[in-house]
Scaffold this motif. Structure first.
Motif, short mmCIF file in Angstrom:
data_model
loop_
_atom_site.label_atom_id
_atom_site.label_comp_id
_atom_site.label_asym_id
_atom_site.label_seq_id
_atom_site.Cartn_x
_atom_site.Cartn_y
_atom_site.Cartn_z
N VAL A 107 0.84 -1.20 0.00
CA VAL A 107 0.00 0.00 0.00
C VAL A 107 0.87 1.25 0.00
CG1 VAL A 107 -1.60 1.37 1.40
CG2 VAL A 107 -2.03 -1.07 1.03
N ARG A 108 1.88 1.28 0.86
CA ARG A 108 2.77 2.45 0.89
C ARG A 108 3.48 2.64 -0.45
NH1 ARG A 108 3.04 4.69 5.79
NH2 ARG A 108 2.68 3.40 7.65
N ALA A 109 3.90 1.55 -1.05
CA ALA A 109 4.57 1.64 -2.35
C ALA A 109 3.62 2.19 -3.40
CB ALA A 109 5.08 0.27 -2.77
N TYR A 110 2.36 1.74 -3.35
CA TYR A 110 1.36 2.24 -4.32
C TYR A 110 1.21 3.75 -4.19
CZ TYR A 110 -3.14 3.29 -6.43
OH TYR A 110 -4.13 3.86 -7.19
N PHE A 111 1.00 4.25 -2.96
CA PHE A 111 0.75 5.67 -2.79
C PHE A 111 2.01 6.51 -2.97
CE2 PHE A 111 -3.13 4.14 -0.65
CZ PHE A 111 -4.06 4.89 -1.38
N ASN A 112 3.16 5.95 -2.68
CA ASN A 112 4.41 6.68 -2.94
C ASN A 112 4.60 6.93 -4.43
OD1 ASN A 112 5.15 6.92 -0.27
ND2 ASN A 112 6.43 5.08 -0.26
N ASN A 113 4.05 6.06 -5.23
CA ASN A 113 4.15 6.21 -6.68
C ASN A 113 2.92 6.87 -7.30
OD1 ASN A 113 6.71 4.94 -6.97
ND2 ASN A 113 5.74 2.95 -6.71
N HIS A 114 1.94 7.23 -6.46
CA HIS A 114 0.71 7.85 -6.95
C HIS A 114 0.46 9.13 -6.16
CE1 HIS A 114 0.28 3.83 -8.62
NE2 HIS A 114 -0.63 4.31 -9.42
N ILE A 115 1.03 10.20 -6.62
CA ILE A 115 0.87 11.49 -5.97
C ILE A 115 -0.52 12.04 -6.27
CG2 ILE A 115 1.67 13.89 -6.00
CD1 ILE A 115 4.47 12.80 -6.60
N THR A 116 -1.17 12.59 -5.25
CA THR A 116 -2.47 13.24 -5.43
C THR A 116 -2.25 14.74 -5.57
OG1 THR A 116 -3.58 11.55 -4.11
CG2 THR A 116 -4.74 13.63 -4.41
N ARG A 117 -2.70 15.29 -6.68
CA ARG A 117 -2.54 16.71 -6.94
C ARG A 117 -3.73 17.47 -6.34
NH1 ARG A 117 1.14 17.80 -11.02
NH2 ARG A 117 -0.04 19.56 -11.86
N VAL A 118 -3.42 18.33 -5.36
CA VAL A 118 -4.45 19.10 -4.67
C VAL A 118 -4.25 20.57 -5.02
CG1 VAL A 118 -5.51 19.64 -2.45
CG2 VAL A 118 -4.38 17.42 -2.78
N MET A 119 -5.32 21.24 -5.41
CA MET A 119 -5.21 22.62 -5.89
C MET A 119 -6.06 23.56 -5.03
SD MET A 119 -5.68 23.81 -9.86
CE MET A 119 -4.90 25.29 -10.48
N VAL A 120 -5.49 24.70 -4.66
CA VAL A 120 -6.22 25.74 -3.93
C VAL A 120 -6.06 27.06 -4.69
CG1 VAL A 120 -5.91 24.61 -1.69
CG2 VAL A 120 -4.25 26.33 -2.44
N PHE A 121 -6.96 27.99 -4.40
CA PHE A 121 -7.00 29.26 -5.11
C PHE A 121 -7.02 30.42 -4.11
CE2 PHE A 121 -8.78 26.06 -7.78
CZ PHE A 121 -8.43 26.39 -9.09
N GLY A 122 -6.43 31.54 -4.50
CA GLY A 122 -6.50 32.72 -3.65
C GLY A 122 -5.67 33.87 -4.19
N THR A 123 -5.80 35.02 -3.54
CA THR A 123 -5.02 36.19 -3.94
C THR A 123 -3.65 36.17 -3.28
OG1 THR A 123 -7.06 37.48 -4.15
CG2 THR A 123 -4.98 38.71 -4.01
N PHE A 124 -3.59 35.87 -1.99
CA PHE A 124 -2.34 35.74 -1.24
C PHE A 124 -1.50 37.02 -1.32
CE2 PHE A 124 -3.54 31.50 -2.81
CZ PHE A 124 -3.79 30.88 -1.59
N ASP A 125 -2.15 38.14 -0.97
CA ASP A 125 -1.45 39.42 -0.96
C ASP A 125 -0.42 39.45 0.16
OD1 ASP A 125 -0.90 41.82 -2.09
OD2 ASP A 125 -2.64 42.88 -1.31
N MET A 126 -0.64 38.61 1.15
CA MET A 126 0.34 38.31 2.18
C MET A 126 0.04 36.89 2.63
SD MET A 126 -1.31 40.46 5.38
CE MET A 126 -0.02 39.98 6.50
N ILE A 127 1.02 36.21 3.20
CA ILE A 127 0.80 34.84 3.66
C ILE A 127 0.76 34.86 5.19
CG2 ILE A 127 1.64 32.47 3.68
CD1 ILE A 127 3.03 33.03 1.03
N HIS A 128 -0.41 34.56 5.74
CA HIS A 128 -0.57 34.59 7.19
C HIS A 128 -0.95 33.20 7.70
CE1 HIS A 128 -4.85 34.64 6.28
NE2 HIS A 128 -4.72 35.80 5.62
N GLU A 129 -1.21 33.08 8.99
CA GLU A 129 -1.48 31.78 9.60
C GLU A 129 -2.74 31.12 9.03
OE1 GLU A 129 -1.21 31.25 13.82
OE2 GLU A 129 0.28 32.84 14.01
#
Length: 249
Positions: A107-129
């Motif tokens: 299972v670990r080998a499977y997921f190590n070779n299968h990256i999940t691409r996660v996408m987020v959106f925003g302006t990010f005029d500054m990066i805060h907590e």
């Protein structure tokens, strides 16, 4: 491959006695059997697992890797990703324990070779907590995540917020790209957000708790129309009374 949602029920306890506790839900599908590399979704968080589709007991049994806790009575989803072996009958605990250990390695080998691409959106005029928590939540959606952050173009941010960002789009993208939780930072599209999403091919789109508007309202429908199977998840808030860019500037 196949995805099943159900209430966690009490199992027989044999695997737990061997040191491999399982999470079990009922299984009505007759088309699956054997052991699978799987994802178990608990709320907005995913865990990799070795899952056993037991047609004799009509149970889907998952040993969740890197998880400890009690889930009895909770609603979860188990997604079977790839079959790793057929079911075998083990006459003694030693052989069963060895088989489960091998399953966990596969299972670990499977997921190590299968990256999940996660996408987020925003302006990010500054990066805060608040942004950092957004990144952490997004990465927690998959066992082996690759976080893509789409940074809004200057004209788009101005159109949505009614004012131009303090920092230009290239500077904002550069700042986001330097963050240790971010795999890649890209500039958004000024006109066609579906074209932009298709170019980056995310498996999951993670929306912030307060993101709204036509883009968000029509997102799932537009993805389906474009033939994409990208999953859309809404993330939780993190101290919104304190960590919003408009309050910090």
């Amino acid at each position: 491959m196949h995805s099943y949602t159900g209430i966690v029920q009490k199992g027989q306890g044999r695997a737990a006695a061997l040191g491999f506790p399982t999470t079990n839900i009922s299984l009505a599908d007759n088309s699956v059997s054997g052991i699978y590399a799987a994802r178990v979704r608990v709320g907005n968080t995913e865990y990799m697992a070795a899952a056993f589709a037991d047609q004799k007991r009509k149970v889907l049994e998952a040993h969740m890797l890197d998880f400890s806790g009690e889930l009895s009575g909770k609603n979860i989803t188990i997604e079977l990703c790839e079959k790793i072996r057929e079911h075998g009958d083990f006459s003694n605990d030693k052989d069963l324990r060895a088989a489960i250990e091998r399953d966990a390695v596969r299972v670990r080998a499977y997921f190590n070779n299968h990256i999940t691409r996660v996408m987020v959106f925003g302006t990010f005029d500054m990066i805060h907590e608040g942004h950092e928590d957004l990144f952490r939540q997004a990465r927690a959606l998959a066992p082996n995540p690759y976080l893509i952050v789409s940074v809004a173009r200057d004209k788009v941010a101005e159109r949505i917020k009614g004012m131009r960002p303090r920092n230009a789009e290239k500077a904002r993208r550069t700042a986001v790209a330097r963050h240790e939780l971010v795999g890649e930072a890209v500039l958004g599209d000024e006109a066609d957000y579906i074209r932009h999403i298709r170019a980056n091919m995310p498996d999951i789109i993670a929306l912030g708790y307060d993101q709204e508007g036509e883009f968000v309202e029509n997102l799932e429908k537009d993805l389906k129309k474009a033939g994409m199977k990208t999953r859309v998840v809404r993330l939780g808030a993190y101290k919104p009374e304190a960590y919003k860019t408009s309050k910090l500037i």
